[in-house]
Design a protein around this motif. Structure first.
Motif, PDB file in Angstrom:
ATOM      1  N   MET A   1       0.975  -1.213   0.123  1.00  0.00           N
ATOM      2  CA  MET A   1      -0.065  -0.081   0.091  1.00  0.00           C
ATOM      3  C   MET A   1       1.027   1.174   0.004  1.00  0.00           C
ATOM      4  SD  MET A   1      -3.119   1.114   2.834  1.00  0.00           S
ATOM      5  CE  MET A   1      -3.909  -0.261   2.581  1.00  0.00           C
ATOM      6  N   GLU A   2       0.549   2.270  -0.961  1.00  0.00           N
ATOM      7  CA  GLU A   2       1.237   3.482  -0.718  1.00  0.00           C
ATOM      8  C   GLU A   2       1.353   4.361   0.398  1.00  0.00           C
ATOM      9  OE1 GLU A   2       0.264   7.615  -3.110  1.00  0.00           O
ATOM     10  OE2 GLU A   2      -0.258   5.802  -4.197  1.00  0.00           O
ATOM     11  N   VAL A   3       2.238   5.191   0.634  1.00  0.00           N
ATOM     12  CA  VAL A   3       2.006   5.960   1.945  1.00  0.00           C
ATOM     13  C   VAL A   3       0.932   6.915   1.943  1.00  0.00           C
ATOM     14  CG1 VAL A   3       3.245   7.875   2.980  1.00  0.00           C
ATOM     15  CG2 VAL A   3       4.649   5.831   2.053  1.00  0.00           C
ATOM     16  N   GLY A   4       0.624   7.486   0.660  1.00  0.00           N
ATOM     17  CA  GLY A   4      -0.463   8.370   0.756  1.00  0.00           C
ATOM     18  C   GLY A   4      -1.898   7.709   1.050  1.00  0.00           C
ATOM     19  N   GLN A   5      -1.920   6.455   0.677  1.00  0.00           N
ATOM     20  CA  GLN A   5      -3.248   5.900   1.021  1.00  0.00           C
ATOM     21  C   GLN A   5      -3.039   5.405   2.423  1.00  0.00           C
ATOM     22  OE1 GLN A   5      -2.501   2.456  -1.933  1.00  0.00           O
ATOM     23  NE2 GLN A   5      -4.355   2.937  -2.919  1.00  0.00           N
ATOM     24  N   MET A   6      -1.953   5.049   3.012  1.00  0.00           N
ATOM     25  CA  MET A   6      -1.860   4.709   4.454  1.00  0.00           C
ATOM     26  C   MET A   6      -2.212   5.811   5.294  1.00  0.00           C
ATOM     27  SD  MET A   6       1.489   2.211   5.043  1.00  0.00           S
ATOM     28  CE  MET A   6       2.072   1.781   3.679  1.00  0.00           C
ATOM     29  N   GLN A   7      -1.531   6.973   4.844  1.00  0.00           N
ATOM     30  CA  GLN A   7      -1.878   8.296   5.756  1.00  0.00           C
ATOM     31  C   GLN A   7      -3.558   8.651   5.773  1.00  0.00           C
ATOM     32  OE1 GLN A   7       0.915  10.879   3.482  1.00  0.00           O
ATOM     33  NE2 GLN A   7       1.928  11.186   5.438  1.00  0.00           N
ATOM     34  N   LYS A   8      -4.001   8.365   4.675  1.00  0.00           N
ATOM     35  CA  LYS A   8      -5.547   8.440   4.511  1.00  0.00           C
ATOM     36  C   LYS A   8      -6.461   7.457   5.329  1.00  0.00           C
ATOM     37  CE  LYS A   8      -9.461   8.629   1.368  1.00  0.00           C
ATOM     38  NZ  LYS A   8     -10.371   8.858   2.199  1.00  0.00           N
ATOM     39  N   ARG A   9      -6.029   6.270   5.149  1.00  0.00           N
ATOM     40  CA  ARG A   9      -6.552   5.284   6.229  1.00  0.00           C
ATOM     41  C   ARG A   9      -6.396   5.741   7.612  1.00  0.00           C
ATOM     42  NH1 ARG A   9      -4.486  -0.894   6.648  1.00  0.00           N
ATOM     43  NH2 ARG A   9      -6.092  -1.575   8.024  1.00  0.00           N
ATOM     44  N   LEU A  10      -5.265   6.228   8.012  1.00  0.00           N
ATOM     45  CA  LEU A  10      -5.005   6.704   9.099  1.00  0.00           C
ATOM     46  C   LEU A  10      -5.654   7.825   9.639  1.00  0.00           C
ATOM     47  CD1 LEU A  10      -3.378   6.697  11.833  1.00  0.00           C
ATOM     48  CD2 LEU A  10      -1.717   8.135  10.667  1.00  0.00           C
ATOM     49  N   MET A  11      -5.951   8.801   8.784  1.00  0.00           N
ATOM     50  CA  MET A  11      -6.697  10.095   9.065  1.00  0.00           C
ATOM     51  C   MET A  11      -8.117   9.525   9.188  1.00  0.00           C
ATOM     52  SD  MET A  11      -4.662  12.501   9.475  1.00  0.00           S
ATOM     53  CE  MET A  11      -5.708  13.905   9.318  1.00  0.00           C
ATOM     54  N   ASP A  12      -8.553   8.443   8.228  1.00  0.00           N
ATOM     55  CA  ASP A  12     -10.077   8.434   8.403  1.00  0.00           C
ATOM     56  C   ASP A  12     -10.418   7.478   9.609  1.00  0.00           C
ATOM     57  OD1 ASP A  12     -10.462   9.567   5.796  1.00  0.00           O
ATOM     58  OD2 ASP A  12     -10.487   7.550   4.814  1.00  0.00           O
ATOM     59  N   TYR A  13      -9.444   6.610  10.156  1.00  0.00           N
ATOM     60  CA  TYR A  13      -9.667   5.679  11.419  1.00  0.00           C
ATOM     61  C   TYR A  13      -9.600   6.851  12.414  1.00  0.00           C
ATOM     62  CZ  TYR A  13      -9.548   2.049  14.823  1.00  0.00           C
ATOM     63  OH  TYR A  13      -9.643   1.269  15.555  1.00  0.00           O
ATOM     64  N   THR A  14      -8.661   7.820  12.463  1.00  0.00           N
ATOM     65  CA  THR A  14      -8.691   8.763  13.577  1.00  0.00           C
ATOM     66  C   THR A  14      -9.956   9.355  13.801  1.00  0.00           C
ATOM     67  OG1 THR A  14      -6.061   8.872  13.383  1.00  0.00           O
ATOM     68  CG2 THR A  14      -7.225  10.401  14.693  1.00  0.00           C
ATOM     69  N   LYS A  15     -10.350   9.974  12.774  1.00  0.00           N
ATOM     70  CA  LYS A  15     -11.336  10.740  12.458  1.00  0.00           C
ATOM     71  C   LYS A  15     -12.649   9.995  13.140  1.00  0.00           C
ATOM     72  CE  LYS A  15     -14.728  13.298   9.526  1.00  0.00           C
ATOM     73  NZ  LYS A  15     -14.934  13.803   8.154  1.00  0.00           N
ATOM     74  N   SER A  16     -12.807   8.727  12.707  1.00  0.00           N
ATOM     75  CA  SER A  16     -13.954   7.650  13.132  1.00  0.00           C
ATOM     76  C   SER A  16     -13.764   7.923  15.006  1.00  0.00           C
ATOM     77  CB  SER A  16     -13.847   6.535  12.771  1.00  0.00           C
ATOM     78  OG  SER A  16     -12.802   5.639  12.988  1.00  0.00           O
ATOM     79  N   LEU A  17     -12.643   7.626  15.458  1.00  0.00           N
ATOM     80  CA  LEU A  17     -12.508   7.635  16.859  1.00  0.00           C
ATOM     81  C   LEU A  17     -12.864   8.922  17.594  1.00  0.00           C
ATOM     82  CD1 LEU A  17      -8.853   5.875  17.178  1.00  0.00           C
ATOM     83  CD2 LEU A  17     -11.149   4.724  17.370  1.00  0.00           C
ATOM     84  N   PHE A  18     -12.574  10.001  16.837  1.00  0.00           N
ATOM     85  CA  PHE A  18     -13.106  11.141  17.525  1.00  0.00           C
ATOM     86  C   PHE A  18     -14.702  11.070  17.339  1.00  0.00           C
ATOM     87  CE2 PHE A  18      -8.829  12.983  16.834  1.00  0.00           C
ATOM     88  CZ  PHE A  18      -8.849  13.772  17.780  1.00  0.00           C
ATOM     89  N   MET A  19     -15.285  10.874  16.079  1.00  0.00           N
ATOM     90  CA  MET A  19     -16.595  10.894  16.085  1.00  0.00           C
ATOM     91  C   MET A  19     -17.553   9.713  17.086  1.00  0.00           C
ATOM     92  SD  MET A  19     -17.007  13.084  13.636  1.00  0.00           S
ATOM     93  CE  MET A  19     -18.516  12.960  12.697  1.00  0.00           C
ATOM     94  N   GLU A  20     -16.656   8.752  17.591  1.00  0.00           N
ATOM     95  CA  GLU A  20     -17.287   7.999  18.319  1.00  0.00           C
ATOM     96  C   GLU A  20     -17.164   8.461  19.958  1.00  0.00           C
ATOM     97  OE1 GLU A  20     -16.220   3.614  18.110  1.00  0.00           O
ATOM     98  OE2 GLU A  20     -15.487   4.096  16.081  1.00  0.00           O
ATOM     99  N   GLY A  21     -16.476   9.449  20.092  1.00  0.00           N
ATOM    100  CA  GLY A  21     -16.169   9.770  21.235  1.00  0.00           C
ATOM    101  C   GLY A  21     -14.837   9.215  22.095  1.00  0.00           C
TER     102      GLY A  21
END
Length: 130
Positions: A1-21
């Motif tokens: 997996m390319e770094v940019g894709q990994m970073q997007k995956r990380l950001m999306d997952y982090t965002k979901s953790l914020f959204m879940e509280g």
């Protein structure tokens, strides 16, 4: 997996953790304290929290499992764990479930971060306004 894709995956997952509280502004403050001289600061702080919490949960379980419960001891443990001792018996199971949920999700977050760094990328900083 390319770094940019990994970073997007990380950001999306982090965002979901914020959204879940599960993450909040304190997590962002921890991230701001992390720098090149201490690149694992957040993981180390959260790991200490996990270790302390797991010990306190085990101590609380053992204290409540005694035939003659020492409620002063229970109160002290709950106070250390939650900062409040008002719901110790009813909340023990819920606290354990939440602890393991948060621990599992943050371990996944840190694993994603390690993948990004291991692939030569950097950890993008999150902002609260998403």
């Amino acid at each position: 997996m390319e770094v940019g894709q990994m970073q997007k995956r990380l950001m999306d997952y982090t965002k979901s953790l914020f959204m879940e509280g599960l993450l909040d502004g304190q997590f962002l403050q921890l991230q701001q304290l992390q720098d090149e001289s201490n690149p694992n600061f957040v993981v180390e702080v959260v790991s200490l929290f996990f270790n302390d919490s797991e010990k306190l949960l085990n101590d609380l379980s053992m204290a409540l499992d005694q035939p003659n419960v020492d409620f002063k001891k229970v109160d002290s443990i709950v106070h250390q764990l939650k900062g409040s001792s008002s719901r110790c018996l009813r909340c023990l199971h819920q606290v354990k479930q939440e602890y393991y949920l948060v621990k599992n999700k943050l371990e996944t977050l840190f694993s994603l971060e390690q993948q990004v760094v291991g692939a030569g990328g950097s950890i993008p900083m999150m902002e609260m306004g998403f």
